[in-house]
Design a protein around this motif. Structure first.
Motif, PDB file in Angstrom:
ATOM      1  N   PHE A 667       0.895  -1.308  -0.097  1.00 49.78           N
ATOM      2  CA  PHE A 667       0.033   0.074  -0.071  1.00 49.78           C
ATOM      3  C   PHE A 667       0.871   1.205  -0.144  1.00 49.78           C
ATOM      4  N   TYR A 668       0.941   1.887  -0.949  1.00 46.82           N
ATOM      5  CA  TYR A 668       1.585   3.208  -1.231  1.00 46.82           C
ATOM      6  C   TYR A 668       0.872   4.397  -1.250  1.00 46.82           C
ATOM      7  N   ASP A 669       1.416   5.652  -0.511  1.00 50.41           N
ATOM      8  CA  ASP A 669       0.637   6.579  -0.624  1.00 50.41           C
ATOM      9  C   ASP A 669       0.870   7.273  -1.740  1.00 50.41           C
ATOM     10  N   GLY A 672       4.432   7.880  -2.925  1.00 46.91           N
ATOM     11  CA  GLY A 672       5.261   6.529  -2.938  1.00 46.91           C
ATOM     12  C   GLY A 672       5.993   6.069  -1.742  1.00 46.91           C
ATOM     13  N   HIS A 673       5.497   6.380  -0.634  1.00 46.28           N
ATOM     14  CA  HIS A 673       5.885   5.792   0.591  1.00 46.28           C
ATOM     15  C   HIS A 673       5.059   4.675   0.871  1.00 46.28           C
ATOM     16  N   LEU A 674       5.764   3.658   1.234  1.00 44.70           N
ATOM     17  CA  LEU A 674       5.192   2.311   1.583  1.00 44.70           C
ATOM     18  C   LEU A 674       4.463   2.598   2.938  1.00 44.70           C
ATOM     19  N   ARG A 675       3.343   2.403   3.038  1.00 43.75           N
ATOM     20  CA  ARG A 675       2.556   2.663   4.265  1.00 43.75           C
ATOM     21  C   ARG A 675       2.178   1.423   4.977  1.00 43.75           C
ATOM     22  N   ASN A 676       2.601   0.132   4.756  1.00 41.27           N
ATOM     23  CA  ASN A 676       2.114  -1.126   5.542  1.00 41.27           C
ATOM     24  C   ASN A 676       3.418  -2.015   5.589  1.00 41.27           C
ATOM     25  N   SER A 677       4.540  -1.516   6.097  1.00 44.51           N
ATOM     26  CA  SER A 677       5.726  -2.536   5.947  1.00 44.51           C
ATOM     27  C   SER A 677       5.958  -3.074   7.329  1.00 44.51           C
ATOM     28  N   SER A 678       4.643  -3.683   7.812  1.00 43.66           N
ATOM     29  CA  SER A 678       4.906  -4.702   9.081  1.00 43.66           C
ATOM     30  C   SER A 678       4.114  -5.866   8.978  1.00 43.66           C
TER      31      SER A 678
END
Lengths: 754, 159
Positions: A667-669, A672-678
């Motif tokens: 999920f990118y905003d 272009g930041h990845l917002r679900n890296s866990s």
């Protein structure tokens, strides 16, 4: 289910305890992050907070002065890498791009792109120092979606990239489309026009990650004589050696890679990220340096698989697939190399399709460079075609499984790349699904539905080497170079025991480092049990031949007069003369020295794998949750060597597919930041999300292997996405053409209908 | 950073160690004490690969500070077997092929032992609920759930 008379195997088809099992249930097994040599320093990597930016300046001066810091590295510490392509198993990498991915050069191309690295006495100190590195960026607009990236006015990731088209030409204008390939036969326009029914649909999938539980970790020691030792988690120690050698411009023989136990890979550990950086930091400090990723690093900066856009026109005539016209565009991430070609080449393989035109586009976007993920490219392609087939069958009131049976591919039918299938088990697999208890059981109740889908994967052969040494007590050491990611020590030892007709427990397999065994290609492409198995078989036959030669000398007879039966040597002319395997082993020293069988080969004749899956779901229209009620996976495995691990491969692939279908996505905003890296926000299936996965193992032996082995690991992830989407359509009457079919999407799309 | 002295019982032994207050139990087990059987998969409590039993409860050791174990009873994967005899769970995991790559296996075995210690006869639903904190990406959980149920049956037969 067996389709030919099965040889009377003693060991093949059983499920013995794996040789590396006890270490893995007691915590004794050593994985990459468990390795801790004396004097170890800890590395940390500074990663880009931006999806697309020019790197103006990197200032490491403050970081270098921080407590505990021993060295700092940037791309200037890596030699200029050649602009050439290196094959690594199922995929290929451009070395210059690989080097730029390991430490960014002039541009960062995705959130998480490695920029600089630090080595310090503790990981706390290393991480603090990495944060203190100052990087000046000039921000550039990111391009995140595959179709946006294909537009002529899209921001370019690389101003010098031109589209490669078939025949070796390139486009005049620079483009994010790295390549365009076409597969075509027959007359598609005419065939679509004359079809009884045409399905015209677009399908989309998002980037998803392999989700192996073990983060990447590598420890490197650059010695004063310029030899380098690397201890790492990888699917291919020789691949690590080869790629590291090219990135660092050092000879292959100066690098020794020791593959430690690997905690999952699914294709994602066929490339390198950390190894050259740890090596450079070690050279600068004179000490071993370990770099381990955390989970965020793994999500942001290792290779997931492509998001995709597929547009299909499917024509049916007289109950047969008459034509397929498809446009397929896959996200490659920051550098070219998506598996769109494999997607195109697998998509129609379960069927006999006379007219097709497949346009395949490999497209760069500001996301991490993709890596292989279990049957790379095939699941998204199957998500599209298997839904289109389902839709056509429903429109024409045809039974979805009978349709697949009557359209099935078989020996002699050509794939889209022009290669004819050898003996395959496509029809047998569909017929086993038709005969299954699951298919014959009714599905009842509100909001419930059933779906089916099929899938294909090539399976790979490639290079393998093994050495088998007979011990004086009759046990055998099997030295191999294929890293064991899920039970291949067992499946190889079983094949050697079968070949030598000795007990499984008498074979002791070990995975060697790159100095201790000749070349082996990666553990990937479902190839190890097949290809390294073939090498193991040949090594075993070689041992049998040597033993027969020696027995002939002892018995003063011709070698032709020596039989090898049930692990015993017999003289045909004198029934009193026999030697057991153990007795012959004990006589090695007196009859010519150690008996060693070895084989190095390129395995030809890999047999393709087919699967057909049946799934029942229940959809909660209020919460959007999709419950998997029952799941049956039918698959042609050739010959199951270790039965339980074959089932395990199928079950594991299915559950990854369930996650992909229902929840998983990058999920990118908009920036272009990845917002679900866990693992909390990237939602993989848990025990609660799945039922038992029923398996039906079909065995159509592969004629290209003495025991009929086909690869089994990859094809199980191909059908689930479409099978589940088809089941949800059956339950709700609505066709979901975009993944994941998450609770939010279910609620939104169903609400739009009402 | 100044280090703290901690006295604990670890796998049945009295163990003393020095650690930084910011160090997690997982980190101390692995880096300070050399017990690398507990694995780091996420370091934020989502994967369960670092599961240990702390005073009878399963915890993610990445989410416990090592200093919190002062006076506590800790069991890790290294303390599950009795001498050279595997625990029934370990044996059944092998027999049932309930592991592939093996990285999540220590966490699953530790968590399953904590369940069977408390509830010797769980059903499938209970096992699935209990193990939902532990991620496995290889097996699809099928053979893991079956193994835990089989171990439960075997342990009952022995009592």
């Amino acid at each position: 289910m067996t389709t030919v008379e099965r040889p009377d195997y003693k060991i093949i088809g059983t499920s013995p305890i794996r040789p590396d099992g006890a270490e893995k249930v007691t915590g004794a097994a050593r994985y990459a992050a468990d390795f801790k040599p004396a004097g170890l320093l800890y590395g940390a990597i500074l990663r880009s907070p931006h999806a697309h930016a020019r790197v103006i300046k990197i200032d490491t001066s403050e970081a270098a002065k921080m407590p505990g810091v021993m060295a700092v590295a940037t791309h200037t510490d890596l030699p200029a890498a050649a602009d050439k392509v290196e094959a690594i198993g199922e995929s290929a990498v451009n070395l210059k791009e690989l080097s730029s991915n390991i430490l960014a050069h002039d541009k960062v191309l995705y959130h998480g792109h490695a920029v600089a690295a630090v080595a310090a006495r503790s990981h706390f100190e290393a991480e603090a120092a990495a944060r203190a590195i100052k990087v000046e960026y000039e921000l550039l607009p990111p391009v995140l979606d595959v179709r946006d990236a294909m537009r002529e006015d899209a921001p370019l990731l690389d101003e010098n990239r031109h589209t490669k088209v078939m025949g070796g030409q390139t486009s005049d204008k620079p483009s994010n489309i790295a390549s365009h390939n076409r597969f075509e036969d027959g007359d598609v326009e005419k065939a679509l026009a004359e079809s009884d029914h045409v399905v015209d649909r677009e399908y989309r999938t998002r980037m998803v990650h392999q989700g192996y539980i073990e983060p990447h970790s590598s420890t490197a020691m650059w010695n004063s004589d310029d030899t380098i030792q690397i201890y790492t988690s990888t699917q291919g120690a020789f691949g690590v050696r080869s790629l590291t050698s090219q990135v660092l411009a050092v000879p292959l023989s100066s690098i020794r890679v020791t593959p430690l136990e690997i905690g999952g890979g699914f294709g994602g550990k066929t490339v390198i990220y950390l190894d050259p950086v740890a090596a450079v930091l070690s050279r600068k400090t004179g000490k071993p340096v370990k770099i381990s990723m955390n989970r965020t690093d793994v999500f942001e900066a290792t290779g997931p698989t492509s998001g995709s856009y597929i547009h299909i026109k499917l024509g049916i005539k007289d109950g047969k697939i008459h034509a397929v016209d498809a446009t397929m565009a896959y996200e490659a991430g920051a550098f070219p190399g998506s598996p769109v070609g494999a997607g195109a080449m697998t998509m129609l393989s379960p069927y006999d399709v006379p007219n097709f035109r497949l346009n395949a586009y490999d497209v760069v976007v500001n996301k991490p460079k993709v890596a292989a993920y279990r049957a790379p490219g095939a699941p998204a392609a199957a998500f599209a075609i298997e839904q289109a087939i389902d839709e056509a069958c429903k429109a024409l009131k045809l039974d979805v499984l009978n349709f697949r049976d009557s359209n099935s591919s078989r020996e002699g039918v050509k794939m889209v790349n022009g290669v004819a299938h050898p003996r395959i088990g496509a029809e047998e697999t569909v017929q086993a699904a038709l005969a299954s208890d699951h298919w014959k059981s009714p599905i009842e109740g509100p909001n419930r539905g059933r779906g089916v889908a099929s899938g294909f994967w090539f399976n790979a052969g490639m290079q393998s080497s093994v050495i088998a040494g007979v011990n004086p007590d009759g046990t055998v050491n099997l030295i191999e170079g294929s890293t064991d990611i899920g039970g291949t020590r067992a499946s190889l030892a079983m094949q050697l025991a079968e070949t030598l007709q000795i007990p499984f427990e008498d074979v002791r397999p070990v995975v060697a480092d790159t100095d201790s065994i000749p070349h082996n290609d990666v553990t990937g492409g479902s190839r190890v049990t097949f290809a390294t198995g073939l090498a193991t078989y040949e090594a075993g036959m070689n041992i049998r031949k040597q033993m027969a030669e020696r027995a002939a000398k002892l018995w003063n007879c011709s070698e032709d007069d020596v039989d090898y039966i049930d692990g015993e040597l017999h003289c045909k002319k004198d029934s009193t003369k026999t030697l057991t395997f153990k007795e012959m082993a004990a006589q090695q020293a007196r009859t010519g020295g150690p008996i060693t069988g070895s084989a190095s080969l390129v395995a030809r004749g890999a047999g393709g794998a087919f699967a057909t899956h049946i799934v029942d779901v229940e959809v909660d229209p209020e919460t959007g949750k999709v419950e998997i009620l029952r799941y049956t996976a039918v698959q042609d495995v050739g010959t199951a060597i270790h039965r339980a691990y074959v089932e395990g491969q199928i079950q594991g692939g299915v559950v990854q597919g369930i996650g992909w279908a229902l929840n998983e996505e990058y999920f990118y905003d908009e920036e272009g930041h990845l917002r679900n890296s866990s693992f909390l926000d990237y939602r993989m299936p848990t025990t609660l999300d799945v039922p038992y996965i029923e398996t039906i193992v079909v065995e159509v032996p592969n004629p290209g292997h003495p025991y009929g082995v086909r690869g089994v690991g990859e094809v199980p992830i191909v059908p689930p996405l479409a099978a589940i989407a088809n089941a949800i359509e059956d339950a709700t009457g609505h066709r979901f053409t975009e993944l994941p079919i998450s609770p939010r999407r279910v609620v939104e799309e169903l609400n739009q209908l009402s | 950073m100044r280090r703290t002295h901690v006295s604990t019982r670890l796998n049945g032994d009295n163990v003393d160690f020095l650690c930084e207050p910011r160090q997690s139990l997982l980190e101390v087990l692995r880096d300070n004490l050399g017990l690398t059987g507990s694995k780091e998969g996420c370091n934020n409590g989502n994967c369960g690969a670092c599961s240990v039993i702390l005073n009878g409860r399963v915890v993610n050791s990445c989410c416990v500070l090592a200093v919190e174990t002062e006076g506590a009873e800790v069991t890790t994967i290294e303390g599950i077997a009795e001498g050279d005899r595997l625990h029934p769970l370990q044996q059944v995991f092998l027999e049932e092929a309930a592991l592939q790559c093996g990285i999540c296996t220590p966490g699953f075995i530790v968590a399953s032992k904590a369940l069977l210690d408390k509830e010797p006869h769980p059903d499938e639903a209970r096992v699935r609920h209990w193990l939902a904190n532990n991620l496995c990406r290889c097996t699809g959980y099928d053979k893991i759930v079956r193994a835990v149920l089989k171990a439960s049956d075997q342990m009952e037969a022995k009592v």
